[in-house]
Design a protein around this motif. Structure first.
Motif, PDB file in Angstrom:
ATOM      1  N   GLU A   3       0.723  -1.174  -0.010  1.00 33.79           N
ATOM      2  CA  GLU A   3      -0.115  -0.141  -0.018  1.00 33.79           C
ATOM      3  C   GLU A   3       0.963   1.210  -0.147  1.00 33.79           C
ATOM      4  O   GLU A   3       1.649   1.260   0.896  1.00 33.79           O
ATOM      5  N   MET A   4       0.553   2.219  -0.882  1.00 36.64           N
ATOM      6  CA  MET A   4       1.421   3.373  -0.799  1.00 36.64           C
ATOM      7  C   MET A   4       0.920   4.421   0.144  1.00 36.64           C
ATOM      8  O   MET A   4      -0.178   4.376   0.399  1.00 36.64           O
ATOM      9  N   TRP A   9       2.303   7.551  -3.309  1.00 35.80           N
ATOM     10  CA  TRP A   9       1.030   7.932  -4.340  1.00 35.80           C
ATOM     11  C   TRP A   9       0.938   9.273  -5.115  1.00 35.80           C
ATOM     12  O   TRP A   9       0.873   9.295  -6.317  1.00 35.80           O
ATOM     13  N   TRP A  10       1.186  10.322  -4.299  1.00 35.80           N
ATOM     14  CA  TRP A  10       1.446  11.703  -4.902  1.00 35.80           C
ATOM     15  C   TRP A  10       2.502  11.788  -6.070  1.00 35.80           C
ATOM     16  O   TRP A  10       2.399  12.353  -6.790  1.00 35.80           O
ATOM     17  N   GLU A  11       3.540  11.172  -5.450  1.00 35.58           N
ATOM     18  CA  GLU A  11       4.728  11.256  -6.374  1.00 35.58           C
ATOM     19  C   GLU A  11       4.671  10.498  -7.480  1.00 35.58           C
ATOM     20  O   GLU A  11       4.914  10.650  -8.725  1.00 35.58           O
ATOM     21  N   PRO A  79       7.024  -3.459 -12.571  1.00 35.45           N
ATOM     22  CA  PRO A  79       6.039  -4.429 -11.543  1.00 35.45           C
ATOM     23  C   PRO A  79       4.632  -3.969 -11.390  1.00 35.45           C
ATOM     24  O   PRO A  79       3.967  -4.590 -10.330  1.00 35.45           O
ATOM     25  N   TYR A  80       4.096  -2.969 -12.147  1.00 29.45           N
ATOM     26  CA  TYR A  80       2.697  -2.630 -11.981  1.00 29.45           C
ATOM     27  C   TYR A  80       2.304  -1.832 -10.564  1.00 29.45           C
ATOM     28  O   TYR A  80       2.510  -2.397  -9.844  1.00 29.45           O
ATOM     29  N   THR A 139      -6.930   4.618  -3.239  1.00 29.74           N
ATOM     30  CA  THR A 139      -6.391   3.452  -3.037  1.00 29.74           C
ATOM     31  C   THR A 139      -5.153   3.223  -3.883  1.00 29.74           C
ATOM     32  O   THR A 139      -5.305   3.551  -5.138  1.00 29.74           O
ATOM     33  N   ALA A 140      -4.017   3.014  -3.265  1.00 31.04           N
ATOM     34  CA  ALA A 140      -2.964   3.312  -4.028  1.00 31.04           C
ATOM     35  C   ALA A 140      -2.069   1.772  -3.608  1.00 31.04           C
ATOM     36  O   ALA A 140      -1.699   1.387  -2.561  1.00 31.04           O
ATOM     37  N   ARG A 141      -1.751   0.951  -4.849  1.00 31.02           N
ATOM     38  CA  ARG A 141      -0.880  -0.209  -4.532  1.00 31.02           C
ATOM     39  C   ARG A 141       0.255  -0.203  -5.567  1.00 31.02           C
ATOM     40  O   ARG A 141       0.200   0.233  -6.742  1.00 31.02           O
ATOM     41  N   GLY A 142       1.486  -0.439  -5.166  1.00 30.38           N
ATOM     42  CA  GLY A 142       2.582  -0.649  -5.897  1.00 30.38           C
ATOM     43  C   GLY A 142       3.144  -1.881  -6.068  1.00 30.38           C
ATOM     44  O   GLY A 142       2.783  -2.955  -5.036  1.00 30.38           O
TER      45      GLY A 142
END
Length: 146
Positions: A3-4, A9-11, A79-80, A139-142
């Motif tokens: 989870e970012m 997530w802003w960057e 890695p999406y 919702t931010a996923r790295g």
């Protein structure tokens, strides 16, 4: 996968010239998705997606009925990663703000040397709105594939 954080997530969202995929609902209830140029802004502890839209566009008409939106920003290479933003838009015809933000958008997507050109092209009274989408959920996923 992770989870970012807000900073991550802003960057991620502002990296390079990634477009947002903006989703709204048409008058007949059908979904509508379109790519947009955007920047992020933060005022008094609230975060915003800032973009312009033609007054006659499907987006502008949709926002006139319902200010809610969803927007996806993603990386299409492994890695999406992605950022999914939900919020509510306020439309403005303030010409000074419109030109200022249209210039920032033009600089981001076309380069600093062309920012003013795009600001003047898109900062037109009676043609474009300045849209400020107050972000209500992220919702931010790295590294999805890791």
């Amino acid at each position: 996968m992770y989870e970012m954080t807000r900073e991550q997530w802003w960057e991620f969202a502002l990296t390079g010239t990634r477009t947002g995929k903006m989703a709204v609902t048409r008058a007949n209830g059908a979904p509508h998705v379109t790519p947009i140029w955007f920047v992020l802004d933060s005022v008094d502890g609230e975060d915003f997606v800032v973009f312009t839209t033609e007054m006659k566009s499907v987006k502008a008409k949709a926002f006139g009925r319902d200010p809610r939106f969803a927007m996806l920003v993603d990386d299409q290479a492994p890695p999406y990663s992605y950022v999914f933003i939900e919020g509510e838009v306020t439309l403005s015809e303030d010409l000074d703000d419109l030109v200022t933000w249209a210039t920032k958008l033009g600089s981001r997507y076309m380069g600093a040397e062309r920012g003013v050109e795009f600001g003047q092209r898109n900062g037109v009274p009676g043609v474009e709105y300045l849209a400020r989408g107050r972000i209500t959920r992220v919702t931010a996923r790295g590294n999805i594939s890791d």
